[in-house]
Design a protein around this motif. Structure first.
Motif, PDB file in Angstrom:
ATOM      1  N   GLU A   1      31.661  -5.233  18.325  1.00  0.00           N
ATOM      2  CA  GLU A   1      30.634  -4.231  18.599  1.00  0.00           C
ATOM      3  C   GLU A   1      31.128  -2.837  18.234  1.00  0.00           C
ATOM      4  OE1 GLU A   1      27.345  -4.334  21.965  1.00  0.00           O
ATOM      5  OE2 GLU A   1      29.376  -4.225  22.772  1.00  0.00           O
ATOM      6  N   ALA A   2      32.367  -2.539  18.626  1.00  0.00           N
ATOM      7  CA  ALA A   2      32.943  -1.234  18.288  1.00  0.00           C
ATOM      8  C   ALA A   2      33.050  -1.067  16.775  1.00  0.00           C
ATOM      9  CB  ALA A   2      34.325  -1.102  18.939  1.00  0.00           C
ATOM     10  N   ALA A   3      33.445  -2.148  16.078  1.00  0.00           N
ATOM     11  CA  ALA A   3      33.572  -2.077  14.622  1.00  0.00           C
ATOM     12  C   ALA A   3      32.216  -1.821  13.966  1.00  0.00           C
ATOM     13  CB  ALA A   3      34.185  -3.368  14.088  1.00  0.00           C
ATOM     14  N   GLN A   4      31.148  -2.439  14.486  1.00  0.00           N
ATOM     15  CA  GLN A   4      29.817  -2.211  13.918  1.00  0.00           C
ATOM     16  C   GLN A   4      29.329  -0.792  14.181  1.00  0.00           C
ATOM     17  OE1 GLN A   4      27.047  -5.247  15.220  1.00  0.00           O
ATOM     18  NE2 GLN A   4      27.633  -6.602  13.553  1.00  0.00           N
ATOM     19  N   ILE A   5      29.487  -0.325  15.416  1.00  0.00           N
ATOM     20  CA  ILE A   5      29.082   1.052  15.744  1.00  0.00           C
ATOM     21  C   ILE A   5      29.785   2.048  14.819  1.00  0.00           C
ATOM     22  CG2 ILE A   5      29.425   2.882  17.457  1.00  0.00           C
ATOM     23  CD1 ILE A   5      27.129   1.367  18.364  1.00  0.00           C
ATOM     24  N   TYR A   6      31.076   1.824  14.591  1.00  0.00           N
ATOM     25  CA  TYR A   6      31.846   2.753  13.769  1.00  0.00           C
ATOM     26  C   TYR A   6      31.601   2.558  12.283  1.00  0.00           C
ATOM     27  CZ  TYR A   6      34.117   5.617  17.196  1.00  0.00           C
ATOM     28  OH  TYR A   6      34.336   6.570  18.168  1.00  0.00           O
ATOM     29  N   ALA A   7      31.137   1.381  11.865  1.00  0.00           N
ATOM     30  CA  ALA A   7      30.704   1.214  10.473  1.00  0.00           C
ATOM     31  C   ALA A   7      29.509   2.119  10.205  1.00  0.00           C
ATOM     32  CB  ALA A   7      30.346  -0.241  10.206  1.00  0.00           C
ATOM     33  N   GLY A   8      28.566   2.150  11.152  1.00  0.00           N
ATOM     34  CA  GLY A   8      27.453   3.082  11.037  1.00  0.00           C
ATOM     35  C   GLY A   8      27.927   4.524  11.052  1.00  0.00           C
ATOM     36  N   GLY A   9      28.924   4.791  11.900  1.00  0.00           N
ATOM     37  CA  GLY A   9      29.490   6.134  11.955  1.00  0.00           C
ATOM     38  C   GLY A   9      30.129   6.543  10.637  1.00  0.00           C
ATOM     39  N   ALA A  10      30.790   5.586   9.960  1.00  0.00           N
ATOM     40  CA  ALA A  10      31.402   5.877   8.658  1.00  0.00           C
ATOM     41  C   ALA A  10      30.330   6.227   7.623  1.00  0.00           C
ATOM     42  CB  ALA A  10      32.215   4.677   8.188  1.00  0.00           C
ATOM     43  N   LEU A  11      29.218   5.501   7.655  1.00  0.00           N
ATOM     44  CA  LEU A  11      28.120   5.803   6.732  1.00  0.00           C
ATOM     45  C   LEU A  11      27.514   7.176   7.031  1.00  0.00           C
ATOM     46  CD1 LEU A  11      26.403   2.303   6.684  1.00  0.00           C
ATOM     47  CD2 LEU A  11      27.704   3.351   4.809  1.00  0.00           C
ATOM     48  N   ALA A  12      27.365   7.487   8.326  1.00  0.00           N
ATOM     49  CA  ALA A  12      26.827   8.802   8.702  1.00  0.00           C
ATOM     50  C   ALA A  12      27.736   9.929   8.197  1.00  0.00           C
ATOM     51  CB  ALA A  12      26.665   8.881  10.220  1.00  0.00           C
ATOM     52  N   LYS A  13      29.046   9.681   8.248  1.00  0.00           N
ATOM     53  CA  LYS A  13      29.998  10.694   7.789  1.00  0.00           C
ATOM     54  C   LYS A  13      29.947  10.834   6.266  1.00  0.00           C
ATOM     55  CE  LYS A  13      34.562  12.525   8.708  1.00  0.00           C
ATOM     56  NZ  LYS A  13      35.773  12.440   9.557  1.00  0.00           N
ATOM     57  N   LEU A  14      29.800   9.699   5.563  1.00  0.00           N
ATOM     58  CA  LEU A  14      29.658   9.769   4.108  1.00  0.00           C
ATOM     59  C   LEU A  14      28.450  10.623   3.732  1.00  0.00           C
ATOM     60  CD1 LEU A  14      30.336   6.124   2.811  1.00  0.00           C
ATOM     61  CD2 LEU A  14      31.807   8.128   2.544  1.00  0.00           C
ATOM     62  N   LYS A  15      27.348  10.406   4.427  1.00  0.00           N
ATOM     63  CA  LYS A  15      26.128  11.185   4.144  1.00  0.00           C
ATOM     64  C   LYS A  15      26.365  12.669   4.420  1.00  0.00           C
ATOM     65  CE  LYS A  15      22.416  10.803   6.766  1.00  0.00           C
ATOM     66  NZ  LYS A  15      21.135  10.344   7.363  1.00  0.00           N
ATOM     67  N   LYS A  16      27.056  12.965   5.497  1.00  0.00           N
ATOM     68  CA  LYS A  16      27.349  14.365   5.845  1.00  0.00           C
ATOM     69  C   LYS A  16      28.220  15.029   4.782  1.00  0.00           C
ATOM     70  CE  LYS A  16      28.917  17.163   9.769  1.00  0.00           C
ATOM     71  NZ  LYS A  16      29.489  17.134  11.140  1.00  0.00           N
ATOM     72  N   LEU A  17      29.063  14.216   4.142  1.00  0.00           N
ATOM     73  CA  LEU A  17      29.947  14.733   3.090  1.00  0.00           C
ATOM     74  C   LEU A  17      29.229  14.864   1.746  1.00  0.00           C
ATOM     75  CD1 LEU A  17      33.195  12.720   3.941  1.00  0.00           C
ATOM     76  CD2 LEU A  17      32.838  15.187   4.243  1.00  0.00           C
ATOM     77  N   GLY A  18      27.933  14.470   1.725  1.00  0.00           N
ATOM     78  CA  GLY A  18      27.143  14.650   0.514  1.00  0.00           C
ATOM     79  C   GLY A  18      27.020  13.436  -0.375  1.00  0.00           C
ATOM     80  N   HIS A  19      27.454  12.279   0.087  1.00  0.00           N
ATOM     81  CA  HIS A  19      27.352  11.061  -0.714  1.00  0.00           C
ATOM     82  C   HIS A  19      25.981  10.403  -0.521  1.00  0.00           C
ATOM     83  CE1 HIS A  19      31.599  11.097  -1.835  1.00  0.00           C
ATOM     84  NE2 HIS A  19      31.857  11.445  -0.580  1.00  0.00           N
TER      85      HIS A  19
END
Length: 438
Positions: free
Chosen positions: A133-151
């Motif tokens: 569950e933690a890994a899935q939540i943070y996978a979404g978090g990684a995508l959110a961070k990529l978007k914030k970085l302009g990807h």
């Protein structure tokens, strides 16, 4: 895509320590079925912290979080359940507090079942399913961070945490998809389950039907049994036919194994020492393979009952699917049949191939497997026929045991693995999202 995956690796490494701390916090928070509120609160707060675009709790207590891509594309649901089974006797935990979330170096299995030393988090639900569950939540978090970085990336990443998976009636998952999603205009095209897979891609499991056979007799005083009809004695021929005739004849699936049938509980009524029982109840656990349904499992037992009734005029019995009343922590109630559908997805299905390609590009080994137990994927794949796989850092052999643990290195690998699977699948688009058939 290669450049995006490289950036994803960097982002995932940055999130690793927070993800492990979050997994530890989840394990330290009891959430036995029907009491998942505190874990739901943690999930919602973490999604807000990680920059999810939407996050909310539905009326049954399920939680939903969404990370929107920068372009239109498929919606992929990443699903975990929030409940867990009882930790049992704490004395069996060999020095670990079931809710301690202790982190240490210990001997643990690798993907091939060989023991090695690795850092692990210990405690109830570490392997079912709070590590995943933690890994899935943070996978979404990684995508959110990529978007914030302009990807840029396509689609919609949907995390769902559902209530009451452990009782095995799928009430949380069914409510989520059939009611909550519809009311909120949400659809999904495929699902990734966080149930334990040891970082392999899992592609199915057998279904389950819980049945109740009731054999009827007639009471009499225990001192004069000849005046009654003992329902226990009358059940013996049926038990013998189930064990010696029906079970050996059940079909086998090449990937999922043999369908099975187990007599797990025998009860009688009135259940007093001085009264010949007029009812004997047999609780049967039937595991099904694709192509079988609850109705066909019931029919098999009914045919045995009919045969015995034709041979013995005193033999009377019936068979039905068991039901259960489930009440969520928010007060929503369902009376539901105890049925879970079987399902499987081919390793050649485009959805599985896209997931495998993602792992290969990360340098991860690609291995496949199938669960022995059932999961809420019975709804997504077995009923909705949506492409579904399991991918998780957790290991099946530790689930529901006093050796419950999850490797922290596997959590880290699962964060980037889950995110990469998402990016590959949405890039593949409709081709990867073909309905399942069998």
């Amino acid at each position: 895509m290669t450049e995006l995956l490289e950036e994803l690796k960097k982002v995932s490494i940055e999130l690793k320590n927070d993800a492990i701390n979050f997994a530890q916090k989840l394990i330290q928070t009891p959430s036995i079925s029907g009491s998942e509120k505190d874990v739901a609160d943690l999930l919602l707060a973490e999604m807000e912290k990680l920059g999810y675009d939407q996050f909310f709790r539905d009326d049954m207590g399920n939680v939903v979080g969404i990370v929107e891509g920068t372009k239109a594309g498929p919606a992929i649901m990443y699903n975990s359940h929030m409940d867990h089974v009882s930790p049992g006797d704490p004395n069996n935990w060999e020095g670990y507090d079931p809710y301690g979330g202790t982190i240490d170096i210990c001997k643990v299995d690798n993907q091939d079942g060989q023991q090695e030393e690795a850092e692990c988090i210990h405690g109830r639900a570490a392997s079912d399913v709070k590590g995943g569950e933690a890994a899935q939540i943070y996978a979404g978090g990684a995508l959110a961070k990529l978007k914030k970085l302009g990807h840029d990336f396509k689609g919609k990443f949907i995390f769902t945490g559902v209530v009451q998976e452990e009782p095995a009636e799928m009430v949380g998952m069914i409510h989520l998809i059939d009611k909550t999603f519809k009311e909120n205009g949400i659809d999904y095209d495929a699902m990734v389950s966080s149930e334990a897979t040891s970082l392999k891609l899992y592609c199915g499991h057998r279904g389950r039907v819980e049945m109740l056979a009731t054999i009827y007799g007639r009471t009499s005083h225990g001192s004069a049994p000849w005046l009654g009809i003992n329902a226990i004695y009358k059940s013996i021929p049926l038990i013998s036919k189930i064990k010696d005739e029906l079970y050996p004849s059940l079909p086998t699936d090449k990937q999922l194994g043999q369908a099975s049938l187990s007599l797990n509980i025998i009860e009688c009524s009135p259940g007093a020492l001085s009264i010949v029982p007029d009812k004997c109840m047999l609780s049967l656990d039937r595991r099904t393979i694709p192509g079988e349904e609850a109705q066909s499992a019931i029919k098999e037992i009914q045919e045995l009952i009919d045969q015995l009734a034709s041979e013995d005029e005193e033999f009377k019995a019936d068979i039905k699917v068991k039901t259960a009343l489930e009440k969520s922590y928010t007060g929503v109630e369902y009376e539901v049949p105890k049925v879970m559908a079987p399902w499987k997805i081919s390793t050649d299905h485009p959805f599985v191939k896209a997931a495998a390609n993602a792992l290969e590009e990360l340098g991860e080994p690609v291995k496949y497997g199938y669960w022995d137990f059932g999961t809420d994927a019975s709804k997504t794949a077995g009923i909705d026929r949506k492409p579904t796989i399991g991918y998780s850092p957790m290991q099946e052999q530790y689930a529901h045991t006093p050796y419950d643990k999850v490797r922290t290195d596997y959590i880290s690998r699962a964060i980037v693995g889950n995110s990469a699977i998402y990016l590959k699948v949405v890039e593949a688009g409709k081709e990867a999202l073909k309905e399942l058939e069998w």
